[in-house]
Design an enzyme around this catalytic site. Sequence first.
Site, PDB file in Angstrom:
ATOM      1  N   TRP A  95     -20.098   7.677  34.239  1.00  0.00           N
ATOM      2  CA  TRP A  95     -21.268   6.796  34.232  1.00  0.00           C
ATOM      3  C   TRP A  95     -21.710   6.472  32.812  1.00  0.00           C
ATOM      4  O   TRP A  95     -22.084   5.338  32.504  1.00  0.00           O
ATOM      5  CB  TRP A  95     -22.402   7.394  35.074  1.00  0.00           C
ATOM      6  N   ASP A 144     -30.349   7.632  31.080  1.00  0.00           N
ATOM      7  CA  ASP A 144     -30.087   7.419  32.508  1.00  0.00           C
ATOM      8  C   ASP A 144     -30.355   8.754  33.202  1.00  0.00           C
ATOM      9  O   ASP A 144     -29.572   9.690  33.087  1.00  0.00           O
ATOM     10  CB  ASP A 144     -28.626   6.993  32.697  1.00  0.00           C
ATOM     11  N   LYS A 186     -31.541   9.606  44.617  1.00  0.00           N
ATOM     12  CA  LYS A 186     -31.314  11.061  44.571  1.00  0.00           C
ATOM     13  C   LYS A 186     -32.667  11.709  44.885  1.00  0.00           C
ATOM     14  O   LYS A 186     -32.950  11.977  46.033  1.00  0.00           O
ATOM     15  CB  LYS A 186     -30.791  11.524  43.218  1.00  0.00           C
TER      16      LYS A 186
END
Lengths: 355, 355
Positions: free
Chosen positions: A100, A167, A191
């Site tokens: 990511w 992030d 999440k």
Amino acid sequence: MKHNFGAGPCILPKEVFQEASQAVLDFNNTGLSILEISHRSKEFEEVVVETERLVRELLNVPQNYSVLFLQGGASQQFAMVPLNLLPEGGKAAYFDTGVWATKAAKEAKKIGQVEIVASSSDKNYNYIPKGFEIPADSAYFHYTSNNTIYGTEVFEKPTTSVPTVVDMSSDILSRVIDITDYDLIYAGAQKNMGPAGVTLVIIKDEILGRSGRSLPSILDYEPHIKAGSMYNTPPVYSIYVSMLNLRWLKAKGGISVIEQENIVKARTLYDEIERNPFFKGTAAVEDRSRMNVTFVMENSDLEAEFLALSKERNLIGIKGHRSVGGFRASIYNALSITSINALVDAMREFEEKHK
Amino acid sequence: MKHNFGAGPCILPKEVFQEASQAVLDFNNTGLSILEISHRSKEFEEVVVETERLVRELLNVPQNYSVLFLQGGASQQFAMVPLNLLPEGGKAAYFDTGVWATKAAKEAKKIGQVEIVASSSDKNYNYIPKGFEIPADSAYFHYTSNNTIYGTEVFEKPTTSVPTVVDMSSDILSRVIDITDYDLIYAGAQKNMGPAGVTLVIIKDEILGRSGRSLPSILDYEPHIKAGSMYNTPPVYSIYVSMLNLRWLKAKGGISVIEQENIVKARTLYDEIERNPFFKGTAAVEDRSRMNVTFVMENSDLEAEFLALSKERNLIGIKGHRSVGGFRASIYNALSITSINALVDAMREFEEKHK
């Protein structure tokens, strides 16, 4: 009872599902579904205001930061961050701790110059590099605080004087942080905040307006700030369910309380991985994530059998990501210690059977 | 019973709300909420596949068109369309039929040259201009097929040889169209397709790859096409509820059936507006929308009283947009003739009382 160890979208509290289900039939006794109310209605404006207030309260967000609810997930932030913060001819520093983080850097490279200041790609991202230099002339420094695939987490913010962008998709709201350490935080909700479809962004206002670029309005943070996240039709239901989840977190006692639970949950599972001779962890001990616990078997031939046992024991979503293999137990805020114990019991049952 | 005449997000069928509510507790007997399942699970992949199949079937989409479910609404398409279709130095033709069409053109102007080929701004957008020229060297021609604020609708596609891009946010799935008349169609879901949070895009594949621009992946249609709308975490629940709504539409007999119902509903309401001496329509008769019926009172001093009566009669969301005033009844697919009759009854009751 199913134990949902999925990496995301993931488990949310049962109470949240119940209220979220009811609101689809009748939202706040309006006689209307939450899915059919106008985003300009007083009722929904109150939802947005309360969701923002809960974020500010739980994370102790100072007044000189804006809180936004956007669409497009972290992937859209990969583009919005450099478009808003990186001037033409400027340079951004990126920290490469996994897929990511790499994607974020790749998207920034389409927009300007990017320097990778450190990487753990040499060991398949199983640790967090430390003690590297961040050039002082960087427009900003970007990193990913928790790496779901590899089960690593950055607990200590790298030291730098340049604006820091993080992030936090997979560990926001799971542990106490000091917002003033950061200049821009973004997080796909799916999440610890809510269902898929909404992205939380927290920005220190003074870092905006520096890129000098002419941006499409939808990609410019400022119109969203001016409109209080209502520049365009927001993802109504995803924001509403996030509000319910934030209320649940507040009622539990807030982030310091959930952090203690998360520490106990993670320790319980890591302890079993270390004790049980059939299993071993994949991440460097000091960088082990409290959100995603990655482990493999000493004898990988047995992995299919353990996966089958897990399925029988209603342990959902523990297959590891293909780039690491083995297993990954995602143990987000809403996953209870009961589910951790069910996984530990399965690991012990497996040990008994095979020893 | 509430009659939801809101302009969007708006009414969806009761059956859809019931199934959508149940799935928040237990999705397809998985023992998991639709809000906690992985977007990479087999179960959710089936949802995306079925949603696409239903769109293709209901709208008769040929194989050389891609069908996408994206985020960011029509507002994001205002930027994505020129970024993907307008080469540097090229020109795009825009048709100005109201605020949304103006916004689309404004965003395109940030990216390249825009020519406004016709506008009805001279009469506060209460009609659709006809018979204008679209320069043959335009990279594309853009228009808005239904103008919610003004209650006008473009029933006949303007003739042009250049690729045609249409914002169909508020009339897609309400009437039979020939997809091959268009090159790119986009629509925020929150009228006739589903709840807020997802955007339908239908693209003729051959028009892509022409702008020559290097785009952030999230703004480039091609990665989304390659990934089957799963380039990044999709808005799971918004897609799921759209699927339920498309199933409902199919079970009803499809678009030709709903179109006939929509014609009857619109005619019933317009007939009353014409008959009733207290009310008058605001849009040119030949351009009157079947989705948003705009009307005012002959004596505007009485509008507050009619609004109060409407509220008593459970008629929700009929206050007109501030730029037109008066009333707006949005009568999307899921709104039944019963609700139209309830509004007509209130108008007659008002007439009786005041004559």
